[in-house]
Design an enzyme around this catalytic site. Structure first.
Site, mmCIF file in Angstrom:
data_model
loop_
_atom_site.group_PDB
_atom_site.id
_atom_site.type_symbol
_atom_site.label_atom_id
_atom_site.label_comp_id
_atom_site.label_asym_id
_atom_site.label_seq_id
_atom_site.Cartn_x
_atom_site.Cartn_y
_atom_site.Cartn_z
ATOM 1 N N GLY A 82 16.460 20.230 32.925
ATOM 2 C CA GLY A 82 17.661 20.875 32.942
ATOM 3 C C GLY A 82 18.214 20.423 34.275
ATOM 4 O O GLY A 82 17.756 20.647 35.588
ATOM 5 N N TYR A 145 25.445 13.486 42.649
ATOM 6 C CA TYR A 145 24.125 13.821 41.746
ATOM 7 C C TYR A 145 23.018 13.034 42.293
ATOM 8 O O TYR A 145 21.622 13.862 42.345
ATOM 9 C CB TYR A 145 24.585 12.774 40.149
ATOM 10 C CG TYR A 145 23.310 12.658 39.302
ATOM 11 C CD1 TYR A 145 22.332 13.697 38.897
ATOM 12 C CD2 TYR A 145 22.725 11.403 39.008
ATOM 13 C CE1 TYR A 145 21.398 13.662 38.184
ATOM 14 C CE2 TYR A 145 21.507 11.443 38.205
ATOM 15 C CZ TYR A 145 20.995 12.289 37.687
ATOM 16 O OH TYR A 145 19.959 12.102 37.071
ATOM 17 N N LYS A 183 26.469 13.198 24.737
ATOM 18 C CA LYS A 183 26.562 13.094 26.222
ATOM 19 C C LYS A 183 27.962 12.373 26.620
ATOM 20 O O LYS A 183 28.179 12.148 27.959
ATOM 21 C CB LYS A 183 25.190 12.351 26.853
ATOM 22 C CG LYS A 183 24.052 12.840 26.635
ATOM 23 C CD LYS A 183 22.903 11.911 27.288
ATOM 24 C CE LYS A 183 23.198 11.777 28.670
ATOM 25 N NZ LYS A 183 22.226 11.032 29.356
ATOM 26 N N PHE A 206 31.224 -5.091 30.591
ATOM 27 C CA PHE A 206 31.786 -5.505 31.911
ATOM 28 C C PHE A 206 31.742 -6.728 32.350
ATOM 29 O O PHE A 206 30.976 -7.520 31.954
ATOM 30 C CB PHE A 206 31.283 -4.684 33.149
ATOM 31 C CG PHE A 206 31.630 -3.030 32.916
ATOM 32 C CD1 PHE A 206 32.362 -2.725 32.353
ATOM 33 C CD2 PHE A 206 30.355 -2.251 33.551
ATOM 34 C CE1 PHE A 206 32.500 -1.003 32.131
ATOM 35 C CE2 PHE A 206 30.585 -0.904 33.605
ATOM 36 C CZ PHE A 206 31.613 -0.190 32.776
#
Length: 326
Positions: A82, A145, A183, A206
């Site tokens: 999690g 993050y 997601k 890209f």
């Protein structure tokens, strides 16, 4: 009981399905089903066919831990998947509570009871580094993050000499596989390229960036089933699991970087031919994008994990053998 946090997410749900295949049913699934702008679909669909004994909301679970409601519960292992994994999330307070404080709460519970604790870290801690051994000089996260995960890794490393039970952080590299349709933008390029190929017959990737030519950016793509098995190995849930406690941070990647073009080729072998179109590099990813990743697997092997990794082409094929639920 085995506790799996993030159990309805991409990696967590695949882990539960793999546990079920091994005959495990005594599983507490912890997750958060609240709607989120970053999700492109409901996570519960990942649990189609999954077997578990109980479910708890993440907030309910944290409160129950603090209240001592698990004191008399026999827990065989905690597999902590999690986290908020949105690399574009800039709310540092939320990220640190979710990825650092929550993880500390679980760690303390586990080590006090000698419960094997295996948790998800990330290759995002390396940022723009071109070296990927899990040592401080290589750790330069580009987003909050990655920073939140690194702070917890450092917390674990600082306290590890005191632990008498297994505590292992798995630094996941570029994970792909079934059950990631929810997601949104954070899904793997395998998921995004497949959607593009099926809808338009053209894969968009890209233009050259970070010193790499068009489509030549390289990532260490690791199949989710391999990571599920790795979790089980370190948690003591496999016959070949280590007999003595393992403590530390290891890279969870194949050790072989592959190009985005190679991903496109593998997908066309499964879905049929298509075209490749190169698009400008997005401005919001500037200075927060990894153009190259490749796990240094020496620590993983030294920790006793000897299983070979699934080749990209095989993993892509197996990804689409799992019938999506919609």
């Amino acid at each position: 009981m085995i506790i799996v946090t993030g159990g309805a997410g991409f990696i967590g749900s695949n882990l539960i399905h793999q546990l079920n295949a091994a005959g495990e049913r005594e599983i507490l699934l912890v997750d958060n089903f609240a709607p989120a702008a970053t999700l492109s679909g409901p996570k519960f669909l990942n649990l189609h066919g999954a077997k578990f004994m109980d479910y708890m909301d993440k907030h309910e679970f944290r409160a129950a831990l603090k209240a001592g409601e698990f004191e008399s519960v026999k827990v065989r292992a905690i597999l902590h998947q999690g986290a908020c994994s949105n690399t574009l999330e800039d709310d540092g307070r939320y990220m640190m509570d979710n990825n650092f404080t929550y993880s500390k709460e679980l760690l303390r519970f586990a080590v006090e009871r000698l419960i094997p604790f295996v948790y998800a870290s990330t290759a995002a801690v390396y940022g723009a580094s071109l070296k990927f051994a899990p040592v401080a000089k290589n750790e330069r996260p580009l987003n909050v993050y990655g920073y939140s995960k690194l702070v917890f890794d450092d917390f674990v490393r600082r306290l590890a000499p005191q632990f008498q039970s297994t505590v292992v952080g798995l630094r996941y590299f570029n994970v792909y596989g079934p059950r990631e349709q929810h997601k949104g933008r954070m899904a793997s390029v395998i998921h995004h390229f497949t959607k593009q190929l099926k809808e338009s017959g053209t894969i968009r990737m890209f233009e050259g960036s970070g010193g790499y030519a068009n489509g030549e950016q390289r990532r260490d793509f690791v199949f989710v089933d391999d990571l599920a098995r790795m979790n089980r190995f370190f948690a003591g849930l496999l016959p070949e699991s280590p007999k003595m406690p393992v403590k530390g941070i290891v890279n969870a990647g194949t050790g072989e970087a592959r190009t985005f073009k190679a991903v496109a080729d593998a997908l066309m072998q499964v879905h049929g031919p298509g075209k490749i179109e190169y698009i400008p590099f997005p401005g919001d990813l500037k200075n927060r994008y990894q153009h190259f990743t490749e796990a240094d697997t020496a620590g993983l092997r030294e920790a006793g994990y000897a299983e070979p990794f699934t080749p990209l082409e095989e993993g892509v094929r197996r990804t689409f053998e799992v019938e999506p639920v919609s």
